[in-house]
Design a protein around this motif. Sequence first.
Motif, PDB file in Angstrom:
ATOM      1  N   HIS A   6     -10.727   6.594   8.297  1.00 13.55           N
ATOM      2  CA  HIS A   6      -9.009   6.184   8.965  1.00 13.55           C
ATOM      3  C   HIS A   6      -9.267   7.230  10.138  1.00 13.55           C
ATOM      4  O   HIS A   6      -7.924   6.401  11.027  1.00 13.55           O
ATOM      5  CB  HIS A   6      -8.135   6.289   7.523  1.00 13.55           C
ATOM      6  CG  HIS A   6      -8.136   4.733   6.998  1.00 13.55           C
ATOM      7  ND1 HIS A   6      -7.015   4.469   7.237  1.00 13.55           N
ATOM      8  CD2 HIS A   6      -8.894   4.909   5.162  1.00 13.55           C
ATOM      9  CE1 HIS A   6      -6.814   3.260   6.621  1.00 13.55           C
ATOM     10  NE2 HIS A   6      -8.405   3.509   5.110  1.00 13.55           N
ATOM     11  N   VAL A   7      -9.492   8.593  10.088  1.00 13.66           N
ATOM     12  CA  VAL A   7      -8.193   9.152  10.770  1.00 13.66           C
ATOM     13  C   VAL A   7      -9.277   9.105  12.327  1.00 13.66           C
ATOM     14  O   VAL A   7      -8.792   9.025  13.811  1.00 13.66           O
ATOM     15  CB  VAL A   7      -9.160  10.746   9.935  1.00 13.66           C
ATOM     16  CG1 VAL A   7      -8.330  11.927  11.576  1.00 13.66           C
ATOM     17  CG2 VAL A   7      -8.397  10.617   9.336  1.00 13.66           C
ATOM     18  N   HIS A  26      -5.959   7.170  -4.552  1.00 15.05           N
ATOM     19  CA  HIS A  26      -5.543   7.791  -3.645  1.00 15.05           C
ATOM     20  C   HIS A  26      -7.043   8.960  -4.341  1.00 15.05           C
ATOM     21  O   HIS A  26      -5.839   8.929  -5.408  1.00 15.05           O
ATOM     22  CB  HIS A  26      -5.950   7.557  -2.342  1.00 15.05           C
ATOM     23  CG  HIS A  26      -5.249   6.777  -1.177  1.00 15.05           C
ATOM     24  ND1 HIS A  26      -4.605   6.003  -1.049  1.00 15.05           N
ATOM     25  CD2 HIS A  26      -6.739   6.139  -0.770  1.00 15.05           C
ATOM     26  CE1 HIS A  26      -4.474   5.059  -0.346  1.00 15.05           C
ATOM     27  NE2 HIS A  26      -6.062   4.900  -0.145  1.00 15.05           N
ATOM     28  N   PHE A  80      -7.558  -1.934   9.901  1.00 15.51           N
ATOM     29  CA  PHE A  80      -7.174  -1.274   8.202  1.00 15.51           C
ATOM     30  C   PHE A  80      -8.564  -2.727   7.195  1.00 15.51           C
ATOM     31  O   PHE A  80      -9.575  -2.164   6.135  1.00 15.51           O
ATOM     32  CB  PHE A  80      -5.989  -1.683   7.724  1.00 15.51           C
ATOM     33  CG  PHE A  80      -6.011  -1.093   5.966  1.00 15.51           C
ATOM     34  CD1 PHE A  80      -5.795   0.549   5.600  1.00 15.51           C
ATOM     35  CD2 PHE A  80      -6.116  -2.075   5.363  1.00 15.51           C
ATOM     36  CE1 PHE A  80      -5.676   0.675   4.359  1.00 15.51           C
ATOM     37  CE2 PHE A  80      -5.935  -2.144   4.057  1.00 15.51           C
ATOM     38  CZ  PHE A  80      -6.592  -0.507   3.298  1.00 15.51           C
ATOM     39  N   HIS A 110       0.843  -1.292  -0.057  1.00 17.95           N
ATOM     40  CA  HIS A 110      -0.467   0.261   0.538  1.00 17.95           C
ATOM     41  C   HIS A 110       1.080   1.169  -0.224  1.00 17.95           C
ATOM     42  O   HIS A 110       1.130   2.161  -0.912  1.00 17.95           O
ATOM     43  CB  HIS A 110      -1.141   0.015   1.150  1.00 17.95           C
ATOM     44  CG  HIS A 110      -2.070   1.068   1.274  1.00 17.95           C
ATOM     45  ND1 HIS A 110      -2.034   2.004   1.873  1.00 17.95           N
ATOM     46  CD2 HIS A 110      -3.187   1.034   0.502  1.00 17.95           C
ATOM     47  CE1 HIS A 110      -2.894   2.938   1.674  1.00 17.95           C
ATOM     48  NE2 HIS A 110      -3.823   2.221   1.110  1.00 17.95           N
ATOM     49  N   HIS A 122     -15.125   6.958   3.350  1.00 18.00           N
ATOM     50  CA  HIS A 122     -13.560   5.997   4.277  1.00 18.00           C
ATOM     51  C   HIS A 122     -12.310   6.749   4.249  1.00 18.00           C
ATOM     52  O   HIS A 122     -11.924   6.259   5.882  1.00 18.00           O
ATOM     53  CB  HIS A 122     -13.176   5.727   2.748  1.00 18.00           C
ATOM     54  CG  HIS A 122     -11.629   4.955   2.849  1.00 18.00           C
ATOM     55  ND1 HIS A 122     -10.754   5.678   2.193  1.00 18.00           N
ATOM     56  CD2 HIS A 122     -11.184   3.730   3.203  1.00 18.00           C
ATOM     57  CE1 HIS A 122      -9.980   5.158   2.589  1.00 18.00           C
ATOM     58  NE2 HIS A 122      -9.912   4.097   3.025  1.00 18.00           N
ATOM     59  N   ASN A 123     -12.046   8.178   4.557  1.00 20.23           N
ATOM     60  CA  ASN A 123     -11.295   9.336   4.859  1.00 20.23           C
ATOM     61  C   ASN A 123     -11.025   8.768   6.507  1.00 20.23           C
ATOM     62  O   ASN A 123      -9.883   8.507   6.893  1.00 20.23           O
ATOM     63  CB  ASN A 123     -11.023   9.849   3.988  1.00 20.23           C
ATOM     64  CG  ASN A 123     -10.322   9.913   2.421  1.00 20.23           C
ATOM     65  OD1 ASN A 123      -9.137   8.712   2.260  1.00 20.23           O
ATOM     66  ND2 ASN A 123     -10.397  10.727   1.744  1.00 20.23           N
ATOM     67  N   ASN A 137      -1.414   6.588   5.345  1.00 20.21           N
ATOM     68  CA  ASN A 137      -1.497   6.119   4.226  1.00 20.21           C
ATOM     69  C   ASN A 137      -0.348   5.031   4.322  1.00 20.21           C
ATOM     70  O   ASN A 137       0.070   4.486   3.484  1.00 20.21           O
ATOM     71  CB  ASN A 137      -1.633   7.598   3.168  1.00 20.21           C
ATOM     72  CG  ASN A 137      -3.050   8.084   2.850  1.00 20.21           C
ATOM     73  OD1 ASN A 137      -3.162   8.666   3.433  1.00 20.21           O
ATOM     74  ND2 ASN A 137      -4.151   8.007   1.505  1.00 20.21           N
ATOM     75  N   ARG A 187     -13.162  15.109  11.747  1.00 20.37           N
ATOM     76  CA  ARG A 187     -14.565  14.100  10.987  1.00 20.37           C
ATOM     77  C   ARG A 187     -15.497  13.263  11.157  1.00 20.37           C
ATOM     78  O   ARG A 187     -15.416  12.629  12.579  1.00 20.37           O
ATOM     79  CB  ARG A 187     -12.690  12.701  10.457  1.00 20.37           C
ATOM     80  CG  ARG A 187     -11.732  13.642  10.898  1.00 20.37           C
ATOM     81  CD  ARG A 187     -10.770  13.729   8.840  1.00 20.37           C
ATOM     82  NE  ARG A 187      -9.761  13.878   8.658  1.00 20.37           N
ATOM     83  CZ  ARG A 187      -9.642  13.807   7.887  1.00 20.37           C
ATOM     84  NH1 ARG A 187     -10.208  12.789   6.889  1.00 20.37           N
ATOM     85  NH2 ARG A 187      -7.929  14.266   7.122  1.00 20.37           N
TER      86      ARG A 187
HETATM   87  N1  LIG Z   1      -5.283  10.967   4.244  1.00 20.72           N
HETATM   88  C1  LIG Z   1      -6.793  10.436   4.451  1.00 20.72           C
HETATM   89  C2  LIG Z   1      -7.345   8.896   5.500  1.00 20.72           C
HETATM   90  C3  LIG Z   1      -5.865   7.703   4.793  1.00 20.72           C
HETATM   91  C4  LIG Z   1      -5.796   7.584   5.363  1.00 20.72           C
HETATM   92  C5  LIG Z   1      -4.778   5.637   5.479  1.00 20.72           C
HETATM   93  C6  LIG Z   1      -5.256   5.394   4.088  1.00 20.72           C
HETATM   94  O1  LIG Z   1      -5.019   4.394   3.921  1.00 20.72           O
HETATM   95  C7  LIG Z   1      -6.286   6.244   3.224  1.00 20.72           C
HETATM   96  C8  LIG Z   1      -6.542   7.809   3.549  1.00 20.72           C
HETATM   97  C9  LIG Z   1      -6.770  11.855   5.417  1.00 20.72           C
HETATM   98  O2  LIG Z   1      -6.977  12.171   5.683  1.00 20.72           O
HETATM   99  O3  LIG Z   1      -8.331  12.070   4.938  1.00 20.72           O
END
Ligand SMILES: N[C@@H](Cc1ccc(O)cc1)C(=O)O
Length: 472
Positions: free
Chosen positions: A302-303, A96, A325, A70, A298-299, A316, A254
């Motif tokens: 993650h946060v 992404h 994940f 990834h 989905h973002n 990421n 978020r």
């Molecule tokens: N970077 C994304 C969150 C994210 C983190 C890890 C990932 O694999 C994917 C997305 C954000 O800030 O919104």
Amino acid sequence: MSGTYPIVGIQDGIGPDGERPLRYEINKFVDPKHNPYAKDQLNLFLLALEKIQAMSHTERLSWFQIAGIHGQPFINWDGSKGIDGGPDQWGGYCTHASILFPTWHRVYHALVEQAVHECMKKVLAEFPRDKQAALKPAVDHWRYPYWDWALVMPGTTDLVMPELMRLPVIEVQRPNGVMQTIDNPLYRYRFPLDAQGKVIGFTGGPPYTEAPYTVRHPAPFNKTLPVTSQETWAKGISDNDAAQTALNDVSAQRPGGRQLVVSVYQLFAMIRSFPPFSNTNWRGSGNPSQYTSLEGIHNNVHVIIGGLSRGHMAVNDFATFDAAFWMHHGNVERQLSIFQALNPADYKSWPNDPWLRSTVRPWFDGVSQVDEYGTWTRPPNTAETTNTPLTPFHKDAKGTVYDSDGCRYIANFGYAFEELQDWLPKYRDASGKFNTPLYCQDIRKALSEKYGWAMPSHHTVSHLAAAHPPSR
Ligand SMILES: N[C@@H](Cc1ccc(O)cc1)C(=O)O
């Protein structure tokens, strides 16, 4: 060289009428009322995760190598060579803000499911002969469970992080029958370290190059102090209570709670076209209905899990090493599959609604989108289409790379979801023809039951069914 690794999904346990085993929501996965193999599958799953996480970081199907596809450590996987695309190029293979976001991650999840299943079969072989026969159906019918973070606990409006992801240690039964408490592989992953105590191959400096475990909601990292003196990073201590709080915080940057539930509902109610559904960066239209997406929601999750203090899940480069994940992306994959079912390729003949007919776009359909970031194998600003190679994922041992068309149908990957059991007899009429409207109606009913409560009360299932365009 044995050839490239064929990602084909798990093909065991499929019934004579095409009944594919379900990828269960985690709460149903562990509940014998829903999953007849619950007890054995949970034990086997934990043992398989323990095994795959302990594999040497040099092995292609180890947790480290698969997670390493990834983002970091930015190395080739399965012979798929990186290119020098300049200083602005994203260094991982993952896509992404790209129209390939859903499909790339679909094949990626199929890979981890297959690799964990291979470990599970090795675990099975460690059991005494007589036990093996009894456990084989549990192994054959296992599919990777997911966590629906937008599903409230019955009778409440609370979103709840699964306990299984929160427990630092957990009890398993070894193949020899002995009960043992182990580090919970769903709580954190332990990185392989070199002689200097640095994570193998990671770059960019602390904390990630030196933190020995994945963490969620760590204390903010203090650049002036060594990692070893900062407890949460050094000892891999996650604050899952903070993740749980973030999950229900409707007004955070978020948004969680009801706001998260609404966004999932709206995703299906309002977006009927694959390109805007797929990612955060679609600019094909100024239509405000396209300002949320599968990827955008989905973002946020993650946060919510990793924390604004940038635990691994929030970044990421490192998110994939935390087993959260895969539980999260299982749900993203389910959402993609639901979108596909609700916006089927035969939409032109059904239903008789001119707005729908001009709006629904079930797939890429010739569209391309420029990817500003590129990947390990593509320079920035490449136009991506349904035929762009989903590197480094191969269909066979001869090096054939997947593209999005090649992973369009989940039936080929041998799994299904609770809402998407398209083989059920009720969806066939007397002549055997598939009843798309009935199938879609059942899916909408399930979506309304799960997420509709969060909408204003006048917004009912019939509105979702009609899916009228937003007024301009
Ligand atoms: N970077 C994304 C969150 C994210 C983190 C890890 C990932 O694999 C994917 C997305 C954000 O800030 O919104």
